[in-house]
Design a protein around this motif. Structure first.
Motif, short mmCIF file in Angstrom:
data_model
loop_
_atom_site.label_atom_id
_atom_site.label_comp_id
_atom_site.label_asym_id
_atom_site.label_seq_id
_atom_site.Cartn_x
_atom_site.Cartn_y
_atom_site.Cartn_z
N GLY A 69 39.33 78.32 -61.38
CA GLY A 69 40.46 77.55 -60.86
C GLY A 69 41.78 78.26 -61.07
N LEU A 70 41.96 78.86 -62.25
CA LEU A 70 43.20 79.60 -62.53
C LEU A 70 43.38 80.76 -61.57
CD1 LEU A 70 43.07 79.84 -66.42
CD2 LEU A 70 44.92 78.85 -65.10
N VAL A 71 42.36 81.58 -61.44
CA VAL A 71 42.46 82.80 -60.64
C VAL A 71 42.62 82.48 -59.15
CG1 VAL A 71 41.20 84.86 -59.89
CG2 VAL A 71 41.22 84.22 -62.30
N PHE A 72 41.74 81.66 -58.63
CA PHE A 72 41.79 81.41 -57.19
C PHE A 72 42.94 80.49 -56.79
CE2 PHE A 72 37.49 83.03 -57.62
CZ PHE A 72 37.51 83.98 -56.61
N GLY A 73 43.36 79.60 -57.68
CA GLY A 73 44.54 78.78 -57.39
C GLY A 73 45.78 79.64 -57.30
N ALA A 74 45.96 80.55 -58.25
CA ALA A 74 47.13 81.43 -58.25
C ALA A 74 47.09 82.38 -57.06
CB ALA A 74 47.17 82.23 -59.55
#
Length: 124
Positions: free
Chosen positions: A64-69
């Protein structure tokens, strides 16, 4: 690095940071929910150690962190490219009306004149 570029980088960083936090929280909630559902509905999963279950939740969080950013940054860059293309198109039309060939140098001069004119209008 110019002041405008620095401001653009800071704005992009802020957008990316906020999207990463939001995406990470959302994905953590989804991962935690799935682990809880699997724990109570699947006896084989219930016997798995807590470390493995934590690993699954943290994997969701990192995803979630990587793909959201990344998706927020790509959307921001696409918006900037679109706005820049509109501005360059306007510059080409304006320069063509005045009989000037729209080279990169002339477009940069046109942008500078336009920014100065907007700044003068803004100060009035």
């Amino acid at each position: 690095m110019s002041t405008r570029n620095r401001e653009d980088v800071e704005k992009a960083h802020e957008i990316q940071k906020n999207a990463a936090i939001e995406g990470g929280l959302r994905a953590t909630a989804v991962g935690l929910g799935l682990v809880i559902i699997a724990h109570y509905s699947w006896p084989l999963f219930r016997r798995q150690p807590l470390g493995f279950k934590s690993f699954l939740v943290s994997t969701f969080s990192i995803y979630g962190l990587v793909f959201g950013a990344e998706s927020a940054l790509q959307a921001h860059e696409a918006k900037q490219r679109y706005q820049e293309n509109i501005l360059r198109k306007e510059a080409r039309y304006d320069l063509a009306r005045s009989g000037v060939v729209a080279t990169e140098t002339e477009i940069a001069k046109w942008k500078k004149r336009r920014a100065e004119a907007q700044q003068a209008n803004h100060n009035v």
